[in-house]
Scaffold this motif. Sequence first.
Motif, PDB file in Angstrom:
ATOM      1  N   ARG A   3       0.855  -1.201   0.000  1.00 43.19           N
ATOM      2  CA  ARG A   3       0.000   0.000   0.000  1.00 43.19           C
ATOM      3  C   ARG A   3       0.882   1.238   0.000  1.00 43.19           C
ATOM      4  N   GLN A   4       0.519   2.173  -0.800  1.00 39.74           N
ATOM      5  CA  GLN A   4       1.268   3.421  -0.844  1.00 39.74           C
ATOM      6  C   GLN A   4       0.498   4.485  -0.074  1.00 39.74           C
ATOM      7  N   ALA A   5       1.237   5.228   0.712  1.00 40.28           N
ATOM      8  CA  ALA A   5       0.620   6.336   1.444  1.00 40.28           C
ATOM      9  C   ALA A   5       0.643   7.561   0.542  1.00 40.28           C
ATOM     10  N   ILE A   6      -0.485   8.193   0.438  1.00 42.79           N
ATOM     11  CA  ILE A   6      -0.585   9.398  -0.386  1.00 42.79           C
ATOM     12  C   ILE A   6      -0.671  10.594   0.551  1.00 42.79           C
ATOM     13  N   ALA A   7       0.285  11.473   0.441  1.00 43.13           N
ATOM     14  CA  ALA A   7       0.294  12.669   1.282  1.00 43.13           C
ATOM     15  C   ALA A   7      -0.483  13.764   0.569  1.00 43.13           C
ATOM     16  N   LEU A   8      -1.537  14.185   1.187  1.00 45.36           N
ATOM     17  CA  LEU A   8      -2.329  15.279   0.619  1.00 45.36           C
ATOM     18  C   LEU A   8      -1.962  16.568   1.320  1.00 45.36           C
ATOM     19  N   SER A   9      -1.607  17.555   0.558  1.00 48.70           N
ATOM     20  CA  SER A   9      -1.309  18.846   1.176  1.00 48.70           C
ATOM     21  C   SER A   9      -2.626  19.605   1.320  1.00 48.70           C
ATOM     22  N   PRO A  10      -2.802  20.269   2.466  1.00 50.54           N
ATOM     23  CA  PRO A  10      -4.051  20.998   2.658  1.00 50.54           C
ATOM     24  C   PRO A  10      -4.174  22.142   1.657  1.00 50.54           C
ATOM     25  N   ALA A  11      -5.399  22.424   1.285  1.00 51.69           N
ATOM     26  CA  ALA A  11      -5.635  23.522   0.351  1.00 51.69           C
ATOM     27  C   ALA A  11      -5.215  24.822   1.012  1.00 51.69           C
ATOM     28  N   PRO A  12      -4.588  25.717   0.260  1.00 54.49           N
ATOM     29  CA  PRO A  12      -4.174  26.982   0.861  1.00 54.49           C
ATOM     30  C   PRO A  12      -5.394  27.760   1.349  1.00 54.49           C
ATOM     31  N   VAL A  13      -5.241  28.338   2.540  1.00 52.48           N
ATOM     32  CA  VAL A  13      -6.338  29.101   3.132  1.00 52.48           C
ATOM     33  C   VAL A  13      -6.318  30.509   2.551  1.00 52.48           C
ATOM     34  N   GLU A  14      -7.405  30.888   1.967  1.00 51.22           N
ATOM     35  CA  GLU A  14      -7.527  32.223   1.408  1.00 51.22           C
ATOM     36  C   GLU A  14      -7.983  33.172   2.517  1.00 51.22           C
ATOM     37  N   ASN A  15      -7.515  34.390   2.475  1.00 52.15           N
ATOM     38  CA  ASN A  15      -7.884  35.383   3.469  1.00 52.15           C
ATOM     39  C   ASN A  15      -8.556  36.568   2.802  1.00 52.15           C
ATOM     40  N   LEU A  16      -9.470  37.166   3.511  1.00 52.84           N
ATOM     41  CA  LEU A  16     -10.188  38.335   3.049  1.00 52.84           C
ATOM     42  C   LEU A  16      -9.651  39.540   3.802  1.00 52.84           C
ATOM     43  N   LYS A  17      -9.217  40.571   3.075  1.00 51.74           N
ATOM     44  CA  LYS A  17      -8.716  41.791   3.696  1.00 51.74           C
ATOM     45  C   LYS A  17      -9.891  42.719   3.978  1.00 51.74           C
ATOM     46  N   VAL A  18      -9.993  43.198   5.228  1.00 48.13           N
ATOM     47  CA  VAL A  18     -11.086  44.079   5.615  1.00 48.13           C
ATOM     48  C   VAL A  18     -10.515  45.298   6.326  1.00 48.13           C
ATOM     49  N   ALA A  19     -10.869  46.482   5.848  1.00 44.92           N
ATOM     50  CA  ALA A  19     -10.484  47.728   6.514  1.00 44.92           C
ATOM     51  C   ALA A  19     -11.583  48.056   7.516  1.00 44.92           C
ATOM     52  N   ILE A  20     -11.233  48.113   8.790  1.00 43.90           N
ATOM     53  CA  ILE A  20     -12.218  48.325   9.855  1.00 43.90           C
ATOM     54  C   ILE A  20     -12.442  49.810  10.117  1.00 43.90           C
ATOM     55  N   ASN A  21     -11.358  50.588  10.117  1.00 39.23           N
ATOM     56  CA  ASN A  21     -11.452  52.010  10.434  1.00 39.23           C
ATOM     57  C   ASN A  21     -11.439  52.824   9.136  1.00 39.23           C
ATOM     58  N   PRO A  22     -12.522  53.572   8.848  1.00 39.63           N
ATOM     59  CA  PRO A  22     -12.559  54.343   7.603  1.00 39.63           C
ATOM     60  C   PRO A  22     -11.501  55.452   7.540  1.00 39.63           C
ATOM     61  N   GLU A  23     -10.982  55.887   8.714  1.00 40.65           N
ATOM     62  CA  GLU A  23      -9.939  56.917   8.724  1.00 40.65           C
ATOM     63  C   GLU A  23      -8.591  56.358   8.280  1.00 40.65           C
ATOM     64  N   TYR A  24      -8.417  55.042   8.401  1.00 36.39           N
ATOM     65  CA  TYR A  24      -7.160  54.397   8.034  1.00 36.39           C
ATOM     66  C   TYR A  24      -7.445  53.205   7.117  1.00 36.39           C
ATOM     67  N   PRO A  25      -7.873  53.463   5.879  1.00 35.70           N
ATOM     68  CA  PRO A  25      -8.242  52.363   4.973  1.00 35.70           C
ATOM     69  C   PRO A  25      -7.060  51.481   4.573  1.00 35.70           C
ATOM     70  N   GLU A  26      -5.832  51.994   4.690  1.00 33.71           N
ATOM     71  CA  GLU A  26      -4.663  51.185   4.319  1.00 33.71           C
ATOM     72  C   GLU A  26      -4.333  50.141   5.386  1.00 33.71           C
ATOM     73  N   GLN A  27      -4.867  50.315   6.591  1.00 37.12           N
ATOM     74  CA  GLN A  27      -4.651  49.339   7.662  1.00 37.12           C
ATOM     75  C   GLN A  27      -5.835  48.379   7.671  1.00 37.12           C
ATOM     76  N   SER A  28      -5.548  47.113   7.462  1.00 39.15           N
ATOM     77  CA  SER A  28      -6.626  46.140   7.361  1.00 39.15           C
ATOM     78  C   SER A  28      -6.314  44.899   8.181  1.00 39.15           C
ATOM     79  N   ILE A  29      -7.334  44.090   8.384  1.00 38.82           N
ATOM     80  CA  ILE A  29      -7.172  42.811   9.060  1.00 38.82           C
ATOM     81  C   ILE A  29      -7.477  41.713   8.055  1.00 38.82           C
ATOM     82  N   MET A  30      -7.020  40.511   8.356  1.00 38.53           N
ATOM     83  CA  MET A  30      -7.267  39.376   7.471  1.00 38.53           C
ATOM     84  C   MET A  30      -8.275  38.451   8.154  1.00 38.53           C
TER      85      MET A  30
END
Length: 167
Positions: A3-30
């Motif tokens: 039997r051969q073991a097949i190593a599955l790599s997890p799918a890359p986790v995608e992140n959504l960038k969200v700007a929380i403070n409208p005064e600082y739109p360049e600062q965001s969270i993922m």
Amino acid sequence: MVRQAIALSPAPVENLKVAINPEYPEQSIMIGENLSTKGKKAICEVLEANMDVFAWKPTDMTGVPRALAEHKMGIKENTLPVRQKKQGQAPEKSKFIMEKVQKLVEAGIMREVTYHSWISNPVLVKKHDRDWRMCVDFTYLNKACPKDCYPLPEINWKIESLCGYPI
């Protein structure tokens, strides 16, 4: 039968960038893309309701009493201070470092010291968004400090221990 073991790599986790403070739109969270729409909305609502606890600029970080935030380094006995020789930087990197240091001095986070016992060079590291992050090379200072018998736990272990729990 082999039997051969097949190593599955997890799918890359995608992140959504969200700007929380409208005064600082360049600062965001993922936020993880694998969250439901309801979960994403709940996280954003919590963050927006607690915007006052985040430091949006260096001057927002003041106000913590020195006695509470100041840390004294335990240095091994008979250790001589190390003064790293100044490393030259390209003009654009040097300008970036000076701007960052000036912001920290104006915010009261750093202060000028005339007679230093330890000197460490700033180091610029590329961030994932191709911007620069300023760090400090504390290699020799770390070598002069005794090892901690009770180190902080790995942050990954703490985050994994929260799996399966709601927000």
